[in-house]
Scaffold this active site. Sequence first.
Site, short mmCIF file in Angstrom:
data_model
loop_
_atom_site.label_atom_id
_atom_site.label_comp_id
_atom_site.label_asym_id
_atom_site.label_seq_id
_atom_site.Cartn_x
_atom_site.Cartn_y
_atom_site.Cartn_z
N ALA A 18 5.33 8.34 1.73
CA ALA A 18 5.61 7.83 0.39
C ALA A 18 7.00 7.22 0.32
O ALA A 18 7.92 7.64 1.03
CB ALA A 18 5.47 8.97 -0.63
N ASN A 19 7.12 6.20 -0.53
CA ASN A 19 8.41 5.55 -0.80
C ASN A 19 8.99 4.87 0.44
O ASN A 19 10.19 4.67 0.54
CB ASN A 19 9.43 6.55 -1.36
N ARG A 20 8.11 4.53 1.40
CA ARG A 20 8.53 3.88 2.66
C ARG A 20 9.52 4.75 3.44
O ARG A 20 10.28 4.26 4.26
CB ARG A 20 9.14 2.50 2.40
N PHE A 21 9.50 6.06 3.19
CA PHE A 21 10.38 6.99 3.89
C PHE A 21 9.56 7.64 5.00
O PHE A 21 9.24 8.83 4.97
CB PHE A 21 10.94 8.03 2.92
N VAL A 38 0.87 -1.18 0.00
CA VAL A 38 0.00 0.00 0.00
C VAL A 38 0.89 1.22 0.00
O VAL A 38 1.86 1.29 0.78
CB VAL A 38 -0.91 0.01 1.24
#
Length: 223
Positions: free
Chosen positions: A192-195, A16
């Site tokens: 976002a972007n797993r950041f 997700v």
Amino acid sequence: MTDDRSSLSALAGQRVEYGSRGGAAAGTDPFALFTQWFREAQDEIGEANAMLLATAAADGPDARIVLLKGFAPAGFTFFTNYGSAKGRQIAADPRVALVFPWHGMHRQVRVQGIAERTSAAESDAYFAQRPRGAQIGARASRQSQPVASREAMQEAYDRVAAEFADTAVPRPAEWGGYRVAVHRIEFWQGQANRFHDRFAYTAVQGPAALDEAGDWTLTRLDP
């Protein structure tokens, strides 16, 4: 027969994308921030007060879901049977962890602290406002102990219901509350972007009230 390799490949590809809420802001008061997040969770997801409680068992870590029934500067409160597995584990080692998994909001709150029993008066007050059926169940249950059958459970429930048919159901002595005094609380906001945004408050003096001014250090963490 299901192809396990295909199933695992599909699972590995599930994800997700986060970030719709924007960045999370950390203030100086972790209790105020938790209060804000909890209120938002109550508005958006079901059973926002469901939390994972992790304890230390003799053979390793143990965990289960319990319900938060109160929070204040003194800590986080839940109720259970003191003779249950978690009750016995807390008696042996009161260090516990809590996790609020608010997946629908891309948020998570992690708590580490010391669990202590609430006063008898506080346990009495909470027990008195429980639904009568839950009160009967609490008296009938030897929580976490082996039972012969569902029928045996129902017989125990029926005996208690008959015993207190014409009177209030008193709180069992072995049932009551715990309050987790916090020494670390971490807030996680998916990005976002797993950041992701992660920041932790640590009590300088160990387990303490969440709003003690000057007792907390705030650290932002890499995702």
